[in-house]
Design an enzyme around this catalytic site. Structure first.
Site, PDB file in Angstrom:
ATOM      1  N   LEU B  90       0.822  -1.213   0.000  1.00 25.61           N
ATOM      2  CA  LEU B  90       0.000   0.000   0.000  1.00 25.61           C
ATOM      3  C   LEU B  90       0.852   1.258   0.000  1.00 25.61           C
ATOM      4  CD1 LEU B  90      -2.936  -0.822   2.429  1.00 25.61           C
ATOM      5  CD2 LEU B  90      -2.973  -0.695  -0.049  1.00 25.61           C
ATOM      6  N   CYS B  91       1.881   1.250  -0.822  1.00 26.23           N
ATOM      7  CA  CYS B  91       2.651   2.482  -0.918  1.00 26.23           C
ATOM      8  C   CYS B  91       2.953   2.758  -2.387  1.00 26.23           C
ATOM      9  CB  CYS B  91       3.923   2.420  -0.087  1.00 26.23           C
ATOM     10  SG  CYS B  91       4.792   0.874  -0.182  1.00 26.23           S
TER      11      CYS B  91
END
Lengths: 135, 294
Positions: B90-91
């Site tokens: 999630l980056c």
């Protein structure tokens, strides 16, 4: 009052000190040496030991330093140490831990050269521990 | 056509997602500041180290007794790729960009007939590489339990690399990580660790000073002492840059996710209101036409 020069003490994590000082005593592998203003360019590796700084106010500050080197250039002195802590902040447990690690290094050493090196570090660390306990 | 109830549920769930992404963004922003400070605090050390080594390296240029860490083993058959990525996803493209760079390099090396070994620092890099290059991965290093990367973590990796090098397990070592440029841009970078390459020392005064430098112990020993240290320092710097980049990437990824969720909520709300009105109109028509029929 001695003349002041720029002194920087840097560890990988941060810059601990960057100021004008009068004198610094560095524990190098070949013995302690003192640095005053306009010292000739010089480079030495440091051993685990106590680094003393005489600052502007005439007070000695003591740092425990381990692994690294000192670089005297025309601009002043820079000490890069793998570890650098104010002596009053270091705990004896931490030092004991390091001594223990060094002892393991000695017993793990595969060839003579690394063993010799590890033994040297160990004895240096023990010296520091003794010096600190005496103080 | 989804019913009113479906739409209501949908809106609620998107709102919940938005809250999460918003919270993640704010957490990343707070962590980013700390990571950035750490990366900046570590810079002086790495820079001084680089300058000093570059100075020393000049003296050794072309000499036979130069340490192996600097001159290399003489061949470049076995390549070790150290791929440093994040432990969490999630980056945005952070992890996949690093992995992609490493994969391209690995492919071209394999095509040239070289042996490739990979060490993954961080779980996500391994996840990204294991499908194609799984059999080349010799080790994964997990830093998940480490909250803030300290020098000792890097030192451990550095020592590991050194002992592998001493055992002749590889000839060339390249480190993959992401340089933190700004919150919006992170550059995936490949840096050759072993044999060490130095940029020419900057400025004339360091060169001029070189000739009168005194060394204690002599150059050879200092260099032998510094080169292994330098490996750890470079790994440490890479890990810190990575940490800052990861938070930066996550922050911008979560920012756009929050914005997307907002847009989606707006669209769904319009849809919902339209349907509600349509339903009311239908009901009214039914009532009126029922009344007229009487």
């Amino acid at each position: 009052m001695a003349e002041l020069f720029q002194f920087e003490l840097v560890s990988p994590e941060r810059q601990l000190l960057s100021e004008q000082v009068a004198e610094v005593v560095v524990p190098s592998t070949e013995g302690e040496f003192g640095v005053l203003k306009d010292h000739s360019p010089f480079m030495a590796t440091i051993k685990p030991g106590i680094l003393k700084v005489l600052n502007e106010g005439g007070r000695w500050d003591e740092y425990f330093v381990r692994g690294g080197f000192a670089d005297v250039a025309s601009g002043g002195l820079t000490v890069l140490a793998e570890q650098a802590v104010l002596v009053k902040d270091i705990s004896s447990e931490e030092l004991d831990q390091q001594i223990k690690d060094a002892e393991e290094d000695v017993s793990d050493a595969k060839d003579d050269e690394t063993k010799q090196r590890a033994e040297m570090t160990l004895s240096q660390l023990r010296d520091v521990a003794e010096a600190l306990k005496a103080a | 056509m989804p019913s009113l109830k479906d739409l209501r549920n949908r809106i609620a769930s998107v709102k919940a997602t938005q809250k999460i992404t918003k919270a993640m963004q704010m957490v990343a922003a707070a962590k980013l500041r700390r990571a950035q400070e750490a990366a900046e605090a570590a810079r002086p050390y790495a820079e001084r180290m680089g300058a000093v080594l570059a100075n020393l390296a000049v003296a050794f240029e072309g000499r036979d007794d130069a340490p192996k860490l600097m001159s290399g083993t003489g061949n470049d058959q076995v390549h070790l790729l150290v791929v440093a990525t994040a432990e969490r996803g999630l980056c945005g493209g952070f992890n996949s960009n690093i992995a992609k760079l490493a994969r391209v390099k690995a492919r071209s090396l394999i095509a040239d007939g070289k042996t490739v070994k990979i060490i993954c620092v961080g779980k996500k890099g391994f996840d990204a590489l294991k499908r194609e290059l799984g059999q080349h991965v010799i080790k994964t290093i997990d830093l998940r339990s480490v909250k803030n990367v300290g020098f000792s973590d890097a030192d451990e990796i550095g020592r590991e690399l050194l002992s592998m090098f001493d055992n002749g397990e590889f000839d060339v070592c390249t480190l993959f990580y992401s340089t933190f440029k700004s919150v919006m841009t992170q550059d995936p970078t490949a840096q050759q660790l072993i044999p060490a390459s130095f940029e020419a020392s900057e400025g004339d005064d360091s060169n001029g000073a070189h000739s009168v430098y005194e060394y204690e112990p002599d150059e050879t020993e200092i260099l032998a002492d510094l080169l292994p240290r330098n490996i750890s320092v470079q790994v440490f710097r890479a890990l810190l840059e990575n940490a800052a980049s990861e938070q930066g990437a996550r922050m911008s990824a979560m920012d756009s996710a929050t914005r997307n969720a907002g847009e989606m909520i707006d669209k769904l709300t319009i849809n919902y209101n339209r349907q509600r009105q349509a339903q009311i109109t239908t009901e009214l028509i039914e009532i009126i036409s029922g009344a007229e029929a009487l």
